[in-house]
Design an enzyme around this catalytic site. Structure first.
Site, PDB file in Angstrom:
ATOM      1  N   HIS A 113       0.847  -1.203   0.000  1.00 18.61           N
ATOM      2  CA  HIS A 113       0.000   0.000   0.000  1.00 18.61           C
ATOM      3  C   HIS A 113       0.879   1.249   0.000  1.00 18.61           C
ATOM      4  CE1 HIS A 113      -3.559   2.400   0.864  1.00 18.61           C
ATOM      5  NE2 HIS A 113      -2.808   3.084   1.718  1.00 18.61           N
ATOM      6  N   ASP A 149      -7.290  -1.910   4.438  1.00 17.57           N
ATOM      7  CA  ASP A 149      -5.921  -1.497   4.776  1.00 17.57           C
ATOM      8  C   ASP A 149      -5.705  -1.390   6.286  1.00 17.57           C
ATOM      9  OD1 ASP A 149      -5.352  -1.339   2.021  1.00 17.57           O
ATOM     10  OD2 ASP A 149      -6.101   0.702   1.924  1.00 17.57           O
TER      11      ASP A 149
HETATM   12  C1  GRF Z   1       1.366   0.356  -6.003  1.00 20.74           C
HETATM   13  O1  GRF Z   1       1.913   1.579  -5.571  1.00 20.74           O
HETATM   14  C2  GRF Z   1       0.446  -0.229  -4.970  1.00 20.74           C
HETATM   15  O2  GRF Z   1       0.856   0.014  -3.667  1.00 20.74           O
HETATM   16  C3  GRF Z   1      -0.837   0.511  -5.259  1.00 20.74           C
HETATM   17  O3  GRF Z   1      -0.896   0.528  -6.665  1.00 20.74           O
HETATM   18  C4  GRF Z   1       0.424   0.534  -7.192  1.00 20.74           C
HETATM   19  C5  GRF Z   1       0.535  -0.565  -8.189  1.00 20.74           C
HETATM   20  O4  GRF Z   1       1.639  -0.394  -9.011  1.00 20.74           O
HETATM   21  N1  GRF Z   1      -1.964  -0.095  -4.618  1.00 20.74           N
HETATM   22  P1  GRF Z   1       2.106  -1.493 -10.055  1.00 20.74           P
HETATM   23  O5  GRF Z   1       0.864  -1.954 -10.840  1.00 20.74           O
HETATM   24  O6  GRF Z   1       2.731  -2.615  -9.286  1.00 20.74           O
HETATM   25  O7  GRF Z   1       3.101  -0.802 -10.945  1.00 20.74           O
END
Ligand code: GRF
Length: 200
Positions: A113, A149
């Site tokens: 997160h 969360d």
């Molecule tokens: C990450 O920053 C995750 O924490 C959030 O969405 C983003 C996903 O990035 N929930 P990716 O698809 O792994 O590039």
């Protein structure tokens, strides 16, 4: 060897980091499947690595719980069943997992997160941190429980917010820390060096 199912909704850069890490024969975990709620572009990382993918769309299920059951069945087909040699990683899955799914897999169910939980839960954590005028935010890897969360924090890393920084730029800088943090956390779970709360 720890068997991992990864769930994504977007570009999958965290998934890619896990796939690259697991490519090393010394890494103590293997990604056995990647699932999504949508035709996410990140699924191509899994396809390129020869990892099976599946899509379970919520609209194809009568209820959220039924969607969770379909997702669970797809994951179990690959031998990830909530037991000690398995782990489900939500890495950018932009859906709240139904309670039945959480009960089936938690605590062997983790999420990454983009905030220092418990600050800024929810789908717009980076935007919310900027809107609140936060000068520091960060990334959290935590166990998923039935809240949004709210599950036990496993690892966190902080990032200073630069004055005037856009949501996109800040999120990109955060993701540069998030990817290695997720890989280290998964490795430590696989090695038994990081205990999952409530796990036997
Ligand atoms: C990450 O920053 C995750 O924490 C959030 O969405 C983003 C996903 O990035 N929930 P990716 O698809 O792994 O590039």
């Amino acid at each position: 060897m720890l068997k991992i199912a990864v769930l994504i909704s977007g570009g999958g850069s965290n998934l890619k980091a896990l796939l690259d890490a697991a490519d090393d024969p010394d890494f103590p975990a293997r990604i056995v499947c990647v699932g999504s709620d949508t035709d996410a572009s990140g699924l191509d990382h899994a396809r390129a690595a020869g990892v099976p993918v599946f899509i379970e769309r919520p609209r194809d299920a009568a209820t959220r719980e039924e969607w969770g059951e379909r997702l669970a069945a797809a994951i179990r087909q690959h031998g990830v069943d909530g037991s000690d040699d398995s782990l489900v990683v939500s890495a950018g899955l932009m859906r709240i997992l139904p309670a039945g799914f959480v009960r089936a897999f938690s605590p062997r169910l983790i999420n990454t997160h983009p905030a220092l939980l418990p600050a800024f839960p929810g789908a717009h954590a980076v935007r919310d941190a900027l809107a609140a005028g936060a000068t520091r935010t960060g990334v959290t890897v935590h166990v998923i429980d039935e809240g949004v969360d709210t599950g036990p924090v496993l690892r966190q890393e902080a990032v200073d917010v630069r004055p005037g920084e856009s949501e996109e730029d800040l999120h990109e800088r955060m993701k540069q820390l998030e990817r290695p943090l997720l890989v280290r956390t998964v490795r430590d779970i696989a090695l038994g060096e990081l205990e999952l709360p409530g796990a036997g």
